[in-house]
Scaffold this active site. Structure first.
Site, PDB file in Angstrom:
ATOM      1  N   ASP A  27       0.940  -1.118   0.036  1.00  0.00           N
ATOM      2  CA  ASP A  27       0.090   0.122   0.020  1.00  0.00           C
ATOM      3  C   ASP A  27       0.819   1.421   0.083  1.00  0.00           C
ATOM      4  O   ASP A  27       0.425   2.306   0.010  1.00  0.00           O
ATOM      5  CB  ASP A  27      -0.835  -0.055   1.261  1.00  0.00           C
ATOM      6  CG  ASP A  27      -0.125   0.075   2.474  1.00  0.00           C
ATOM      7  OD1 ASP A  27       0.988   0.003   2.678  1.00  0.00           O
ATOM      8  OD2 ASP A  27      -1.027   0.027   3.664  1.00  0.00           O
ATOM      9  N   HIS A  74       3.273   1.959   2.100  1.00  0.00           N
ATOM     10  CA  HIS A  74       3.794   2.579   3.322  1.00  0.00           C
ATOM     11  C   HIS A  74       5.366   2.445   3.428  1.00  0.00           C
ATOM     12  O   HIS A  74       5.823   1.689   2.881  1.00  0.00           O
ATOM     13  CB  HIS A  74       3.246   2.001   4.688  1.00  0.00           C
ATOM     14  CG  HIS A  74       3.556   0.244   4.585  1.00  0.00           C
ATOM     15  ND1 HIS A  74       2.530  -0.374   5.202  1.00  0.00           N
ATOM     16  CD2 HIS A  74       4.425  -0.230   4.778  1.00  0.00           C
ATOM     17  CE1 HIS A  74       3.090  -1.704   5.517  1.00  0.00           C
ATOM     18  NE2 HIS A  74       4.433  -1.344   5.094  1.00  0.00           N
TER      19      HIS A  74
HETATM   20  P1  PGA Z   1       8.208  -6.788   3.231  1.00  0.00           P
HETATM   21  O1  PGA Z   1       7.362  -5.534   4.096  1.00  0.00           O
HETATM   22  O2  PGA Z   1       9.762  -6.412   3.084  1.00  0.00           O
HETATM   23  O3  PGA Z   1       8.085  -8.012   4.039  1.00  0.00           O
HETATM   24  O4  PGA Z   1       7.700  -7.142   1.888  1.00  0.00           O
HETATM   25  C1  PGA Z   1       7.812  -4.226   3.528  1.00  0.00           C
HETATM   26  C2  PGA Z   1       6.976  -3.218   4.528  1.00  0.00           C
HETATM   27  O5  PGA Z   1       5.836  -3.724   4.732  1.00  0.00           O
HETATM   28  O6  PGA Z   1       7.693  -2.319   4.655  1.00  0.00           O
END
Ligand code: PGA
Length: 261
Positions: free
Chosen positions: A136, A138
């Site tokens: 999303d 973030h």
């Molecule tokens: P992920 O998460 O590295 O496990 O994809 C990234 C995040 O949520 O900032």
């Protein structure tokens, strides 16, 4: 913003490790900003390999985590403090007492957040901040519509983030905490150099919005456009929705060494 399209996630991790190694060569007491999640694991593995062969040392470095769940007891295996111990601290030779994180168990949340900001400042600020990005958009746990000047504070996680992270909680979204403490976007923008790593097709839209979208609180990663020294290290799938790919590849291929890190 520099966009490096690596051959693979492993290649991207190795490039990020190069940047950290380069920093440590001139500043043994470097301050690293460390992210949790799956994206940076390859970087920490590569740092671990380089430490074990004597190529680099983090013995005098320190590190600051980006975020922490609220509502998990200290020592809970999914508390980010435990996760960072597992994926980073144990793999390298950093002194564990110099790896810091926001206190998600604090009764006085406001004071804990202010203390965390002060600790980062006292350490001299973050030299290299490693970031992942959520589907999303973030960064850290700054969910869409986070203030672009926000500081460390409590946030409510989006349902999407809780779904994404439920894989660490036996697939049960109800076990994923609803709240967290997170460095703000304003905090992150004060790091001297930001490296964002992303891999896989699920990140392609967030990457596109970060690099080529308008600066918007709806896609928090896009705030990195306001930072003068950001490098994205992507695998081909995460880069797949970018439109100026040819230009990014051209810039990367012709970057002189002095400009690289
Ligand atoms: P992920 O998460 O590295 O496990 O994809 C990234 C995040 O949520 O900032």
């Amino acid at each position: 913003m520099d966009v490096g399209i690596a051959e693979s996630a492993e290649h991207a991790a190795s490039l990020a490790a190069d940047a950290i190694e380069n920093l440590l060569r001139t500043k043994t007491e470097a301050v690293l900003g460390v992210a949790t999640g799956s994206s940076p694991v390859g970087i920490y593995d590569e740092l671990g390999r380089r430490v074990s062969t004597g190529r680099l040392s983090l013995a005098r470095a320190s590190a600051f985590m980006l975020d922490e769940y609220v509502g998990l007891r200290a020592g809970h295996p999914q508390a980010y403090r435990s996760v960072i111990d597992e994926i980073f601290t144990r793999k390298v030779d950093i002194d564990a007492s110099r790896v810091h994180g926001p206190d998600g168990t604090a009764d006085d949340v406001k004071a804990a957040c202010a203390a965390y900001e002060a600790a980062i400042r006292t350490a001299g600020g973050v030299d290299i901040q490693i970031l992942g990005i959520g589907t999303d958009g973030h960064i850290a746990f700054n969910e869409p519509t986070s203030s672009l000047t926000s500081r460390t504070r409590i946030k409510t996680l989006t349902k999407q983030t809780r779904i994404d992270n439920s894989r660490y909680f036996g697939g049960d979204i109800n076990s994923v905490p609803t709240h967290c403490l997170t460095q703000g976007i304003g905090t992150i923008l004060e790091a001297r150099f930001v490296i964002l790593v992303a891999a896989g097709p699920a990140k392609a839209e967030a990457v596109r919005q970060t690099v080529e979208g308008p600066v918007s609180a709806l896609w928090p990663g896009s705030a990195l456009q306001l930072h003068p020294n950001v490098t994205l290290l992507l695998d081909p799938a995460a880069a797949a929705s970018l439109t100026l790919t040819e230009y990014y590849r051209d810039v990367w291929a012709h970057k002189p060494d002095w400009q690289r890190w």
